[in-house]
Design an enzyme around this catalytic site. Structure first.
Site, short mmCIF file in Angstrom:
data_model
loop_
_atom_site.label_atom_id
_atom_site.label_comp_id
_atom_site.label_asym_id
_atom_site.label_seq_id
_atom_site.Cartn_x
_atom_site.Cartn_y
_atom_site.Cartn_z
N CYS A 34 -26.60 46.89 36.75
CA CYS A 34 -27.49 45.79 36.38
C CYS A 34 -27.53 44.67 37.42
CB CYS A 34 -27.06 45.21 35.03
SG CYS A 34 -25.43 44.45 35.12
N ASP A 36 -25.26 42.42 37.85
CA ASP A 36 -24.51 41.24 37.42
C ASP A 36 -23.15 41.16 38.11
OD1 ASP A 36 -26.52 40.37 35.80
OD2 ASP A 36 -25.77 41.39 34.02
N CYS A 104 -21.00 47.02 31.06
CA CYS A 104 -20.60 45.61 31.09
C CYS A 104 -19.08 45.49 30.92
CB CYS A 104 -21.31 44.84 29.98
SG CYS A 104 -23.06 45.28 29.82
FE1 FES Z 1 -25.15 43.30 33.33
FE2 FES Z 1 -24.20 43.47 30.89
S1 FES Z 1 -26.19 43.91 31.54
S2 FES Z 1 -23.17 42.88 32.65
#
Ligand code: FES
Length: 124
Positions: A34, A36, A104
């Site tokens: 993702c 992140d 995540c």
């Molecule tokens: Fe990226 Fe959860 S969607 S950490």
């Protein structure tokens, strides 16, 4: 799958948020899934016990809940024990995560390992 109460609790009132001023192990990882980012701070004592842990994340709610739970689980543990923490342990402790959110919890587990590695490198 809906979010469990434990996930919602750890997301709405996350524990151990922010930077640890006296951290001696810091790990940061990014999620290929993702994009992140998760950063973990550890304060480890001379006996290699994790005295304190915290996190900062540019991640979603599941990442916040996972890192809140994961940091809680490793405080008081040796770095050896904490290094064995798997993302599935965090998911179990949260009572489950939706499939699309499993990555995540991987972020939290990997950032802890990176922080332990950072501590070991600095100590060596
Ligand atoms: Fe990226 Fe959860 S969607 S950490």
């Amino acid at each position: 799958m809906e979010y469990t109460e434990k996930v919602i609790e750890n997301f709405s009132c996350p524990k151990h948020v922010g930077e640890l001023e006296d951290a001696n192990g810091v790990g940061q990882v990014g999620s290929p899934a993702c994009g992140d980012i998760m950063k973990i701070f550890l304060k480890i004592n001379d006996e290699d016990i994790i005295e304190n842990a915290s996190f900062k994340t540019f991640g979603c709610g599941a990442a916040v809940a996972s890192s809140s739970m994961a940091t809680d689980m490793i405080i008081g543990k040796s770095i050896e024990e904490a290094g064995k923490l798997k993302n599935s342990d965090v998911v179990d402790a949260l009572g489950g995560l939706p499939d699309v959110k499993i990555h995540c919890s991987v972020l939290a587990a990997e950032a802890i390992q990176a922080a332990i590695q950072d501590y070991k490198t600095k100590k060596a």
